[in-house]
Design an enzyme around this catalytic site. Structure first.
Site, short mmCIF file in Angstrom:
data_model
loop_
_atom_site.label_atom_id
_atom_site.label_comp_id
_atom_site.label_asym_id
_atom_site.label_seq_id
_atom_site.Cartn_x
_atom_site.Cartn_y
_atom_site.Cartn_z
N ASP A 127 36.97 43.42 27.78
CA ASP A 127 35.39 43.73 28.23
C ASP A 127 35.10 44.93 28.80
OD1 ASP A 127 35.08 40.88 27.96
OD2 ASP A 127 35.26 40.35 30.01
N GLU A 164 40.12 38.11 26.18
CA GLU A 164 38.95 39.02 26.25
C GLU A 164 39.20 40.17 26.78
OE1 GLU A 164 34.60 38.27 28.05
OE2 GLU A 164 35.98 36.34 27.58
N GLU A 192 31.64 46.08 31.01
CA GLU A 192 30.71 45.26 31.17
C GLU A 192 30.15 46.15 32.19
OE1 GLU A 192 32.11 40.73 31.90
OE2 GLU A 192 33.18 42.53 33.21
#
Length: 306
Positions: A114, A112, A116
């Site tokens: 990310d 993953e 955020e």
């Protein structure tokens, strides 16, 4: 009556205007902005209230009953992915807004990448956290206070992921870099799962997002709205809509169709490197690579090379 002769300079102006109009008529019309439905579909919150599809713009709404998210229709094996985002404004403690890649299947050993945004209390800067999860291991957080207010307007967020490097950009400025040294350095880790979905979401991160979870979402200030634009995915190697079990031919440096795999995308340029060093020096507020206490004085091996 005496005849009037058109001044020579006025004749030139008229001829120039005619030529300009002719060129404008010949020029192709600008391509329409990509629509959400072209490449994406709702992940959850598709009730008409939490995911609002305006065609070329989508609003994701978080309230006490639900958040919302969307995903790409295809999975990808390499590419230069982007999204234009404007995050929720005001008091947003506990609210998390994301744009990320996630490998398929999501079986606990996934990769993953990310972006955020961690919501903040009034008067405090919003934190952008980037994270790279490899084989399900999530401990590679870096946090930034950006040089602008990400809730005030739309900005570009990009993820370059190919066989050579992973680079995360904010408005073309590198804010995260991980080179792929797996072939040269034993034990080195790099996200390499061959099928990544593109996702975005707004959700309740009260358990951890603000002050380590001590400050929760204040639902009296809901709803919280994030806006997204830029739904084209024309710089990526598609591998289908679901999971794949073999590595697709998405790392071909010689293919002109996969230009994001070679040339200037194999490493940062000198200007990009200088900009990245500036980000680390002036905007980064946490880097797992400097948190020796967390790792008992043995930070992950990539920290020695990046």
């Amino acid at each position: 009556m005496a005849s009037k002769v058109c001044p020579w300079w006025l004749l030139l102006v008229v001829l120039a205007a005619v030529a300009s109009f002719a060129r404008a008529a010949e020029a192709p019309a600008p391509a329409p902005a990509p629509a959400f439905d072209d490449n994406y579909k709702p992940q959850y919150g598709a009730d008409g209230h939490h995911l609002i599809n305006r065609g070329t713009e989508v609003d994701l709404i978080l309230d006490r009953s639900s958040g919302a998210g969307f995903r790409s229709k295809s999975a990808y094996g390499s590419g230069l992915f982007h999204m234009r985002m404007k995050i929720p404004s005001g008091y947003t403690a506990g609210v998390v807004t994301t744009f990320y890649l996630i490998s398929q299947p999501e079986d606990g050993g996934h990769d993953e990448i990310d972006f955020e945004f961690l919501g903040s209390k009034a008067g405090r800067p919003v934190t952008l956290q980037t994270n790279v999860i490899i084989d399900g291991q999530s401990f590679r957080e870096q946090r930034l206070h950006l040089w602008f207010d990400p809730a005030a307007d739309f900005h570009d967020y990009k993820i370059l992921w190919n066989a050579h490097q992973l680079v995360m950009f904010v408005d073309d400025t590198p804010v995260r870099v991980l080179r792929n040294l797996t072939a040269a350095v034993p034990g080195y880790r790099f996200p390499s799962k061959p099928a990544m979905l593109v996702r975005a979401s707004v959700w309740d991160g009260s358990a951890w997002a603000t002050d380590g979870g001590r400050v929760k979402v204040d639902w009296s200030k809901a709803p919280f709205a994030a806006a997204f634009r830029g739904f084209d995915i024309d710089a990526a190697c598609a591998v289908g809509g679901g999971a794949v079990t073999t590595t697709p031919p998405c790392y071909d440096d010689d293919s002109k169709a996969l230009w994001w795999n070679g040339g200037e995308y194999e490493a940062l340029s000198g200007a990009q490197r200088a900009a990245y060093e500036g980000v680390k020096r002036n905007s980064m507020v946490y880097d797992y690579c400097t948190d020796e206490l967390r790792f008992n004085n043995q930070v992950p091996i990539e920290c020695s090379y990046n």
